[in-house]
Scaffold this motif. Structure first.
Motif, PDB file in Angstrom:
ATOM      1  N   TYR A 121       0.864  -1.173   0.000  1.00 10.79           N
ATOM      2  CA  TYR A 121       0.000   0.000   0.000  1.00 10.79           C
ATOM      3  C   TYR A 121       0.908   1.233   0.000  1.00 10.79           C
ATOM      4  O   TYR A 121       1.916   1.266   0.699  1.00 10.79           O
ATOM      5  CB  TYR A 121      -0.863   0.051   1.270  1.00 10.79           C
ATOM      6  CG  TYR A 121      -1.914  -1.015   1.351  1.00 10.79           C
ATOM      7  CD1 TYR A 121      -1.645  -2.238   1.965  1.00 10.79           C
ATOM      8  CD2 TYR A 121      -3.190  -0.808   0.841  1.00 10.79           C
ATOM      9  CE1 TYR A 121      -2.607  -3.218   2.058  1.00 10.79           C
ATOM     10  CE2 TYR A 121      -4.164  -1.791   0.933  1.00 10.79           C
ATOM     11  CZ  TYR A 121      -3.866  -2.989   1.540  1.00 10.79           C
ATOM     12  OH  TYR A 121      -4.820  -3.961   1.629  1.00 10.79           O
ATOM     13  N   ILE A 123       4.226  -0.195   8.764  1.00  8.23           N
ATOM     14  CA  ILE A 123       4.144   1.019   7.964  1.00  8.23           C
ATOM     15  C   ILE A 123       5.441   1.788   8.080  1.00  8.23           C
ATOM     16  O   ILE A 123       5.929   2.040   9.180  1.00  8.23           O
ATOM     17  CB  ILE A 123       2.970   1.893   8.423  1.00  8.23           C
ATOM     18  CG1 ILE A 123       1.664   1.137   8.201  1.00  8.23           C
ATOM     19  CG2 ILE A 123       2.951   3.217   7.677  1.00  8.23           C
ATOM     20  CD1 ILE A 123       0.453   1.866   8.689  1.00  8.23           C
ATOM     21  N   LYS A 129      -4.460   7.050  -0.980  1.00  8.25           N
ATOM     22  CA  LYS A 129      -3.719   5.796  -0.960  1.00  8.25           C
ATOM     23  C   LYS A 129      -3.868   5.096  -2.302  1.00  8.25           C
ATOM     24  O   LYS A 129      -4.804   5.345  -3.075  1.00  8.25           O
ATOM     25  CB  LYS A 129      -4.229   4.883   0.145  1.00  8.25           C
ATOM     26  CG  LYS A 129      -5.632   4.347  -0.111  1.00  8.25           C
ATOM     27  CD  LYS A 129      -6.128   3.526   1.046  1.00  8.25           C
ATOM     28  CE  LYS A 129      -7.574   3.073   0.774  1.00  8.25           C
ATOM     29  NZ  LYS A 129      -8.226   2.545   1.975  1.00  8.25           N
ATOM     30  N   SER A 180       3.328   0.493   3.066  1.00 12.90           N
ATOM     31  CA  SER A 180       2.892  -0.552   3.980  1.00 12.90           C
ATOM     32  C   SER A 180       2.781  -1.882   3.243  1.00 12.90           C
ATOM     33  O   SER A 180       1.892  -2.071   2.429  1.00 12.90           O
ATOM     34  CB  SER A 180       1.540  -0.194   4.579  1.00 12.90           C
ATOM     35  OG  SER A 180       1.065  -1.247   5.389  1.00 12.90           O
TER      36      SER A 180
END
Lengths: 114, 112
Positions: free
Chosen positions: B32, B100, B49, B94
């Motif tokens: 991500y 993250i 995102k 991530s």
């Protein structure tokens, strides 16, 4: 719809004191993170909880930093004993799903250690 | 090891200018990618995102970002900035294991 709540907003401590920072995540969120933010180091992960279980404890921060999640709606970060180098902004964040797609951050606690 | 690199520590533009904030990452698997904004004295706020699909993603307040697999990049853009866009912008990566990684941030200053 409450976001992440952190208290206090500011904390001043003498070297050697014990301080406890508090965080209430977004209701229903399963993941909770504690970060330390400084200009030099940027964002550093201190602790990560998933469904109240500690998944990561930040390695280098184990010594004097301890995060706990007493229930799904409340977490604390204890620093004992404090040192001047701990002066920083401490941010708490939570996320809904296990994929950590989106973090919701609190406004942080600014800690000054004299 | 996953890394996130934001090559510009500071960017200064004038109100109404376009801006691009750069983000490069190193990770070989599915990830991500996201951007966050931090106004002075506040926590970080989610902007947008990307995980899959259209490589150009739209976020709040006119921000968009474009994913490039060949360049390992996820640059943030805005066509016309406002003074209220002055803030620090963080790129984040991530992997599927939930860890993250944040970049060091880019301080954007928008002059009137």
């Amino acid at each position: 719809d409450a976001g992440v709540t952190q208290t206090p907003r500011h904390e001043v401590a003498e070297k050697g004191q014990t301080i406890i920072l508090k965080c209430e995540p977004v209701s229903g969120h399963n993941d909770l993170f504690w970060y330390r933010q400084t200009k030099i180091q940027g964002l550093e992960l201190l602790s990560y909880f998933r469904s109240k279980s500690l998944m990561e404890d930040g390695g280098a921060f184990k010594d004097r930093f301890k995060a706990e999640m007493l229930n799904s709606s409340f977490s604390t970060l204890k620093i004992q004993p404090t040192e001047p180098k701990d002066s920083a902004v401490y941010l708490c964040a939570s996320s809904l799903t296990a994929s950590a797609e989106t973090l919701y951050f609190g406004s942080g606690t600014r800690l000054t250690v004299l | 090891t996953q890394t996130v690199s934001q090559s510009d520590a500071h960017v200064t533009v004038f109100e109404g200018d376009s801006v691009e904030l750069r983000c490069n990452y190193s990770y070989g698997g599915s990830i991500y990618l996201s951007w966050y904004i931090q106004h002075h004295g506040r926590g970080l706020q989610f902007l947008l995102k990307y995980y899959s699909g259209n490589p150009v993603v739209q976020g709040v307040n006119g921000f968009e970002a474009e994913f490039s697999k060949s360049d390992s990049s996820f640059h943030l853009r805005k066509a016309s900035v406002h003074w209220s866009d002055s803030a620090v912008y963080f790129c984040a990566v991530s992997p599927n294991n939930n860890r993250i990684f944040f970049g060091d941030g880019t301080q954007l200053v928008v002059k009137p």
